[in-house]
Design an enzyme around this catalytic site. Structure first.
Site, short mmCIF file in Angstrom:
data_model
loop_
_atom_site.label_atom_id
_atom_site.label_comp_id
_atom_site.label_asym_id
_atom_site.label_seq_id
_atom_site.Cartn_x
_atom_site.Cartn_y
_atom_site.Cartn_z
N LYS A 202 46.34 35.25 36.38
CA LYS A 202 46.55 33.92 36.94
C LYS A 202 46.97 34.05 38.39
O LYS A 202 47.96 34.70 38.71
CB LYS A 202 47.62 33.17 36.13
N LYS A 256 42.32 32.62 35.70
CA LYS A 256 42.63 31.28 36.19
C LYS A 256 43.01 31.33 37.66
O LYS A 256 43.81 32.20 38.02
CB LYS A 256 43.79 30.74 35.35
#
Ligand code: PBG
Length: 333
Positions: A202, A256
């Site tokens: 992420k 992400k």
């Protein structure tokens, strides 16, 4: 390349593009409803659907409306929803205790959906930001994000979600050691069936802005998340994080944001061959919707094309705010 094309005109690569039928026949990747996880925002009240201005078409729903949405999603064939709470500012504290309250908004929503729509899988979010007075995913002391005490809080939070009936725990916090700690606790408390979809790679991204509006964390957040979320310049580190989270007990992993990081999706899938997901985040959604609303792009086509890109990059599935819209489109509605 397994076969280099013969010279023109023996090879005319346009031959296999000549009609819908032939294009369909040779297509390598497709998007199906099975690929979708739908993130939804929960708020308090009853009968409430409150628009989020920076995410056109997305609303915060009270628990009863979340149940209706889950019913609708299951009927469309969407396999899973992912719950994100908008917590009343009065419940945000330094110790974030609301995060593991068995009756917090998110846990009430899990129970209600489990009861009414048992066939849909429920994913949760594990991070302190919706409950934290300063908007960070971890505890803050003297301006620093404290790792190990945060992990203890995250374990309590994940256990409360599993008790409520969550199927997939989604740690989005990027603390070190949280996957192992959560996996150990789940096993110790009889939740061996509960899966972990780790937000493994992420990035510290500008594309989360509308989400922070949606969960009410924008105003609260002081500083940035660069000491725990990844630097956008890195790729090898993403592989180390994925490897680490798999070793610690993640069943599935996530990259992400999505579209700016498709190279990472491809590397993760090639390297590990595990269930790999991408999160098409709020800012990606907002860009497509914003341009579509201005008449600058065809929103429906851009939606489908953006999601197919994730399949081509090796993803098994995508978290996307477009889930119901694309499911309807795939069903020919
Ligand atoms: C926070 C969290 C974020 C998102 C999911 N969980 C935002 C952040 O890290 O600040 C972003 C999702 C989106 O932008 O759609 N734990």
């Amino acid at each position: 390349m397994s076969h280099s094309p013969a010279a023109f005109p023996t090879a005319r690569l346009r031959r296999t593009r000549q009609s819908n039928a032939i294009r369909g026949l040779v297509r390598e990747h497709t998007l199906t409803v099975d690929d979708l996880i739908w993130p939804v925002f929960v708020r308090d009240g009853e009968g409430v659907e409150e628009p989020i201005p920076s995410m056109p078409g997305v609303v915060r729903r009270s628990v009863d409306k979340i149940v209706e949405a889950a019913r609708e999603a299951a009927d469309l064939g969407i396999p899973a929803i992912c719950l994100f709470p908008y917590t009343d500012p009065s419940l945000k504290t330094e110790d974030c205790a609301e995060a593991w309250n068995p009756d917090n908004l998110s846990n009430r929503a899990i129970r209600a959906v489990k009861e009414a729509v048992p066939e849909i899988a429920i994913m949760t979010d594990v991070a302190l930001d919706p409950y934290n007075i300063n908007g960070h995913d971890g505890y803050v002391r003297d301006g620093e994000i404290i790792n190990d005490e945060t992990v203890e809080a995250l374990v309590k939070m994940a256990l409360a979600q599993a008790e409520a009936g969550a199927d997939i725990i989604g740690p989005s916090d990027m603390m070190d050691g949280r996957i192992g700690a959560i996996r150990t606790a789940l096993e110790a408390h009889g939740h061996s069936r509960v899966m972990i979809l780790s937000y493994a790679a992420k990035y510290a991204s500008a594309f989360y802005g509308p989400f922070r509006d949606a969960v009410g964390a924008s105003g609260a957040l002081k500083g940035d998340k660069k000491t725990y979320q990844m630097d956008p310049g890195n790729t090898d580190e993403a592989l180390r994080l994925v490897c680490r989270d798999l070793d610690e007990g993640a069943d599935m992993v996530m990259v992400k944001p999505g579209m700016p990081y498709l190279d990472i999706c491809r590397r993760v899938k090639d390297e590990f061959g595990v269930p790999t997901f991408a999160y098409q985040v709020s800012g990606e959604y907002a860009m497509i919707m914003g341009a579509a609303q201005n008449g600058w792009i065809d929103g429906d086509k851009a939606m489908v094309e953006s999601l197919l890109g994730f399949k081509r990059a090796g993803c098994d599935g995508i978290l996307t705010y477009f889930a119901p819209a694309v499911a309807r489109k795939l069903a020919g509605e």
